[in-house]
Every structure is written in structure tokens, then in C-alpha cells.
Scaffold this active site. Sequence first.
Site, PDB file in Angstrom:
ATOM      1  N   HIS A  60      -9.748  26.935   5.472  1.00  0.00           N
ATOM      2  CA  HIS A  60      -9.451  28.241   6.752  1.00  0.00           C
ATOM      3  C   HIS A  60     -10.843  28.320   7.312  1.00  0.00           C
ATOM      4  O   HIS A  60     -11.536  29.192   6.821  1.00  0.00           O
ATOM      5  CB  HIS A  60      -8.545  29.269   6.085  1.00  0.00           C
ATOM      6  N   THR A 102     -26.163  26.753  -0.204  1.00  0.00           N
ATOM      7  CA  THR A 102     -26.868  28.558   0.485  1.00  0.00           C
ATOM      8  C   THR A 102     -27.179  28.663   1.379  1.00  0.00           C
ATOM      9  O   THR A 102     -28.823  27.586   1.451  1.00  0.00           O
ATOM     10  CB  THR A 102     -27.901  28.387  -0.919  1.00  0.00           C
ATOM     11  N   SER A 153      -3.137  18.873  -0.725  1.00  0.00           N
ATOM     12  CA  SER A 153      -3.849  18.660   0.608  1.00  0.00           C
ATOM     13  C   SER A 153      -5.241  18.572   0.643  1.00  0.00           C
ATOM     14  O   SER A 153      -5.518  18.102  -0.555  1.00  0.00           O
ATOM     15  CB  SER A 153      -3.495  20.727   0.341  1.00  0.00           C
ATOM     16  N   THR A 206      -2.798  19.397   5.519  1.00  0.00           N
ATOM     17  CA  THR A 206      -1.546  18.973   4.609  1.00  0.00           C
ATOM     18  C   THR A 206      -1.262  17.672   4.971  1.00  0.00           C
ATOM     19  O   THR A 206      -0.746  16.830   5.998  1.00  0.00           O
ATOM     20  CB  THR A 206       0.352  19.650   4.995  1.00  0.00           C
ATOM     21  N   ALA A 222      -2.407  21.369  14.589  1.00  0.00           N
ATOM     22  CA  ALA A 222      -1.768  22.945  15.318  1.00  0.00           C
ATOM     23  C   ALA A 222      -2.964  22.856  16.568  1.00  0.00           C
ATOM     24  O   ALA A 222      -3.797  22.542  15.857  1.00  0.00           O
ATOM     25  CB  ALA A 222      -0.520  23.517  14.449  1.00  0.00           C
ATOM     26  N   PHE A 261     -10.700  24.688  -3.014  1.00  0.00           N
ATOM     27  CA  PHE A 261     -11.614  24.066  -3.015  1.00  0.00           C
ATOM     28  C   PHE A 261     -12.728  24.236  -3.452  1.00  0.00           C
ATOM     29  O   PHE A 261     -12.913  25.475  -3.903  1.00  0.00           O
ATOM     30  CB  PHE A 261     -11.373  23.212  -1.813  1.00  0.00           C
ATOM     31  N   CYS A 314      -8.400  23.138   6.232  1.00  0.00           N
ATOM     32  CA  CYS A 314      -7.590  22.602   4.613  1.00  0.00           C
ATOM     33  C   CYS A 314      -6.203  22.026   5.813  1.00  0.00           C
ATOM     34  O   CYS A 314      -5.628  22.529   6.628  1.00  0.00           O
ATOM     35  CB  CYS A 314      -7.112  23.837   4.072  1.00  0.00           C
TER      36      CYS A 314
END
Length: 245
Positions: free
Chosen positions: A112, A157, A51, A60, A74, A3, A58
Site C-alpha cells: 500500500h 534500511t 496478488s 490483482t 485504478a 510481501f 499490490c
Amino acid sequence: MVFTGIVEEMGTVTKIERKADLEMWDGSKSEGFLLRIKCKIALDGAYIGCSIAVNGTCLTVTAFDTEAFEVNCAPETLRRTDLGDLEVGSLVNLERSMAGTDRNSGHVVQGHVDEAGKILEFKPEGDSLWVRISLSDDLLPFVVPKGYIAVDGTSLTVCEVNREERWFNLMLIAHTQKCIVVPKKKVGERVNLEADCIGKYAATAVGNVRAELKQLEKSLRLTQILAAGAICVAAACCATLARRG
């Protein structure tokens, strides 16, 4: 698949269904929950298995129609992120995974999430907004002034980093304030944090080199000790031979 941290739209959570029998990758069952998110842009080109980053996480797509898509969260996702804080009606940042032909106007965001930090302060300055966010000792080494960080999936930033008090801050321009969820949250609420993955890879590589150097230093010290011992033995032998002569 990556991404960019450039949020495409804010979606609205329309359904949260907690499930005790969420199917895992290996077919086993575990606890988790399902999210249904209403949106427009993120549905363009959607398909089962694609995704979409939800607040920088991220996920699904497991189902979709003309109005919304669904994803399963999960247990590890819930432990690492702020998604467990969501309620029906909550706004979330959405971004589809980057196509190979796209420009990257942010930075490489994997989706992640490292951890969820807490908003410590909002402070306006002109039409911009300072945001101060807490982080853990584990993430602190990877956050540097003028470096990248993804906050709820938004490429931003870093301005200042206070390593003693474990916080960093950033400034949101007026346009960004209108396009993302962070300014709509309250002090004390959590935000997903993902440090720059390039920095993490570099730190890991350097760490491995340091470990090897330490091992070499130990070997060198041992060699020096053995060499010194050998010299002493040789000197003693020479002295003995000289006395016998």
C-alpha cells in the site's frame, strides 16, 4: 497477505492500455489503465485474483498466460504511485505475496504505497551506491534512521534523514543494485515509498493516547477552576457568617 520487500525478479512492461471504463469494486466505471508485464518467476503459481507487487504496489492479476500477466490500475493507484510513469519496455520490480511457510528476509510490506518520492542523487562509494530520495511532510514522521522503508517495493534500511530539507538516503550493496530497478532510474525520476506499517500503527496508537491526555488535561484544568471558584465562594460564605455572628 503481505510481501517481504525481497524482489524476486524484474519484469518488463509489454503493453499499456489506458481505459476510460475500468470497472471498480462496486461495479461503477472509472478511468484507469491496464498493464501487461512479461516475467518468469512471478508466473509460478499465479492464478486469477492473486496478488503481485509491481514496484511495491499490490495489484490483482486479472489475466495471465505462459509469458506475462495483466493487472488493472485504478485512479487512486495512479495518484499514489509511479506506475503512471511507466512506458512499454520499462523494467519493474516484482514480488509474489508471501506464503505462510516463507521466511521473511526483509520486513512486513503491505504493498500500500504512501506516496511517490523523487530521486535526488546517486553517489557511488566503493562498490555500493548511495541514493538520496525526497519525501513529503506527511511521510517524514514515519521515516527514521536505521528503520525500514520500501522503495519501489524493495525492503531497505534508512541511513540518514534530513527533516529540514525533507529527504532521506540509503545505501545499495552491489548485489541489490543488480536485482532492482532503482539504480536503473535517473535523478528526478519517481520511486514508490511505503513506510514501515508497524511504525505507522504505533504512531497512530500514540497519537490517540496523546489526544486522550489532552482531553484529560482540559478536564483537569476545568475541574481546578471550578474547585478554586468553590473555595472562594465557601470562604466568602464563612466570612459573611463570621460577621453576622
